[in-house]
Design an enzyme around this catalytic site. Structure first.
Site, mmCIF file in Angstrom:
data_model
loop_
_atom_site.group_PDB
_atom_site.id
_atom_site.type_symbol
_atom_site.label_atom_id
_atom_site.label_comp_id
_atom_site.label_asym_id
_atom_site.label_seq_id
_atom_site.Cartn_x
_atom_site.Cartn_y
_atom_site.Cartn_z
ATOM 1 C CE1 TYR A 154 -3.417 -0.242 5.199
ATOM 2 C CE2 TYR A 154 -3.884 -2.592 5.406
ATOM 3 C CZ TYR A 154 -3.663 -1.472 4.616
ATOM 4 O OH TYR A 154 -3.672 -1.576 3.252
ATOM 5 C CB SER A 163 -0.897 0.009 1.246
ATOM 6 O OG SER A 163 -1.494 1.276 1.424
ATOM 7 C CE LYS A 188 -1.398 -4.501 3.347
ATOM 8 N NZ LYS A 188 -1.644 -5.853 2.763
HETATM 9 C C1 WQD Z 1 -9.837 8.904 1.237
HETATM 10 C C2 WQD Z 1 -10.060 10.395 1.485
HETATM 11 C C3 WQD Z 1 -10.339 10.934 3.807
HETATM 12 C C4 WQD Z 1 -14.117 8.777 4.343
HETATM 13 C C5 WQD Z 1 -6.837 4.022 3.244
HETATM 14 C C6 WQD Z 1 -5.603 3.197 3.542
HETATM 15 C C7 WQD Z 1 -5.074 2.576 2.280
HETATM 16 C C8 WQD Z 1 -6.166 1.749 1.693
HETATM 17 C C9 WQD Z 1 -7.332 2.665 1.327
HETATM 18 C C10 WQD Z 1 -6.654 -0.504 2.365
HETATM 19 C C11 WQD Z 1 -9.297 10.903 2.695
HETATM 20 C C12 WQD Z 1 -11.626 11.227 3.023
HETATM 21 C C13 WQD Z 1 -12.949 9.313 3.795
HETATM 22 C C14 WQD Z 1 -15.162 9.661 4.738
HETATM 23 C C15 WQD Z 1 -13.851 11.534 4.007
HETATM 24 N N1 WQD Z 1 -6.563 0.764 2.628
HETATM 25 N N2 WQD Z 1 -12.828 10.658 3.636
HETATM 26 N N3 WQD Z 1 -14.992 11.006 4.546
HETATM 27 O O1 WQD Z 1 -7.377 6.896 4.056
HETATM 28 O O2 WQD Z 1 -6.632 7.482 1.678
HETATM 29 O O3 WQD Z 1 -6.475 5.110 2.443
HETATM 30 O O4 WQD Z 1 -7.810 3.253 2.568
HETATM 31 O O5 WQD Z 1 -6.444 -1.097 1.350
HETATM 32 O O6 WQD Z 1 -3.960 1.766 2.572
HETATM 33 O O7 WQD Z 1 -4.590 4.063 4.061
HETATM 34 O O8 WQD Z 1 -8.697 6.111 2.028
HETATM 35 O O9 WQD Z 1 -11.087 6.163 1.430
HETATM 36 O O10 WQD Z 1 -10.438 6.219 3.893
HETATM 37 O O11 WQD Z 1 -10.049 8.218 2.486
HETATM 38 O O12 WQD Z 1 -13.721 12.755 3.849
HETATM 39 O O13 WQD Z 1 -16.248 9.234 5.249
HETATM 40 O O14 WQD Z 1 -11.446 10.595 1.772
HETATM 41 O O15 WQD Z 1 -10.092 11.964 4.760
HETATM 42 O O16 WQD Z 1 -8.883 12.238 2.422
HETATM 43 P P1 WQD Z 1 -7.264 6.513 2.614
HETATM 44 P P2 WQD Z 1 -10.143 6.618 2.493
#
Ligand code: WQD
Length: 348
Positions: free
Chosen positions: A153, A128, A157
């Protein structure tokens, strides 16, 4: 085309199932190991509907060292493995770190232990972009320094990659590729398979589609005070089918012995970053409906921006993400409507 069977662990999960479809469509015979802790046996039927071929399936928990040993004794031909099986909820890993270290690390070690006995084995590891933390430079290349993980998590990785690196160092016959995903989103265009988050979605896209379908009242946008154009955080959202196809390319690279070293790392993204507000606008366009949302405070541990430099994967894997953000969001929305229809049918 290959007659050898390929083991896909976590093959009934989100990225795993889409990769099984892509492998089968390239002529590979697939065996899936999945303990159904974060997936459903129904996904096997979805894969079959798309490809017409039902992969062999074993319900094994990879934390059971003897079960892993027994599997490899039974499946003597398997020497190619794509390893997805792992816990992946960032927030849960903070509250329950030992669950993550046991599940994500022990299972990896037991798999490698068996594969190490088979000369010429090939191993592809689901990693990741989280290993980079907030990179100093954007877009992010594979040479960007790995930073102290923000979560257990992410740490699993990083540790996973180090375990594989050390295994490759001591056994030149063992070849491995770590694929560092940016943000996987979307679903197969047939909507026969897709993302099935359990409980309240932690990730942005499933939360958006569940809000749009009426399962959630409104989306909370985690912060609009980031140093970005519109104040919301930027990510590289990659269609899960583009991601799946990259795994086939990585396996073909190892089978053709085109690797430059017996441990390689590739970033898998589109190379384009989009802010949360841009994703919302894109979703509203493809779904033709307004998305209710509110701006709230930042989420602990979130970074400002991450998007990939895809040059290495483009040049070395001969792979490039072809699908757009709109394509991915349209596929996620189509899938969400199918999921709701199935849920309603089950209720009646
Ligand atoms: C994306 C953006 C949030 C939810 C993580 C892991 C990565 C992979 C994918 C597993 C961010 C914003 C999110 C919400 C929001 N994991 N957001 N409201 O955190 O970039 O990555 O998930 O495979 O390894 O690190 O993904 O989709 O959680 O967030 O505003 O209800 O959306 O702040 O900017 P992230 P995400």
């Amino acid at each position: 085309m290959s007659s050898k069977r390929v083991l896909v662990t976590g093959g009934l999960g989100f990225i795993g199932s889409h990769t099984v479809v892509a492998l089968q469509q390239e002529g590979f015979e697939v065996v899936i190991i999945d303990n159904l802790s974060n997936s459903s046996i129904d996904v096997l039927g979805g894969i079959t509907k798309i490809t017409g071929k039902t992969p062999e399936y074993e319900n094994i928990d990879l934390r059971d060292k003897n079960a892993v040993k027994d599997f490899f004794e039974e499946y003597q031909d398997i020497e190619d493995v794509i390893h997805f099986a792992a816990s992946k909820a960032v927030g849960e890993s903070v509250t329950n770190p030992l669950l993550y270290y046991e599940n994500n690390i022990s299972s990896l070690v037991y798999l490698l232990h068996e594969l190490n006995k088979r000369p010429g084995s090939n191993f592809i590891f689901s990693s990741s972009c989280t290993v980079y933390g907030q990179a100093d430079e954007l877009p992010i290349t594979e040479n960007a320094p790995v930073k102290k993980a923000e979560s257990p998590y992410g740490n699993t990785k990083q540790i996973g990659e180090e375990i594989i690196f050390d295994t490759c160092k001591t056994n030149q016959e063992f070849k491995a590729i770590a694929l560092r995903y940016f943000n996987p989103i979307g679903a197969h265009p047939t909507a026969e398979i897709g993302e099935l988050p359990i409980g309240t979605p932690q990730n942005l896209i499933p939360y958006i589609t569940q809000t749009a379908i009426g399962k959630r009242d409104e989306l909370s946008v985690f912060g609009d005070d980031y140093p970005t154009q519109d104040g919301t955080a930027i990510r590289d959202y990659i269609h899960v089918m583009d991601l799946a196809e990259a795994h086939v390319k990585a396996l073909q690279r190892l089978l053709a012995e085109k690797e430059k070293a017996n441990f390689e790392v590739f970033n898998l993204g589109t190379g384009t970053g989009n802010s949360v507000l841009e994703v919302i606008r894109s979703f509203e366009k493809v779904s033709e409906q307004e998305l209710p949302y509110k701006i709230v405070g930042r989420r602990e541990g979130d970074i400002t921006a991450a998007y990939a430099d895809t040059t290495k994967a483009n040049d070395e894997l001969g792979w490039k993400a072809e699908r757009s953000l709109d394509d991915a969001l349209a596929s996620a929305w189509k899938w969400q409507k199918i999921v709701k229809k199935k849920e309603e049918e089950e209720e009646n």
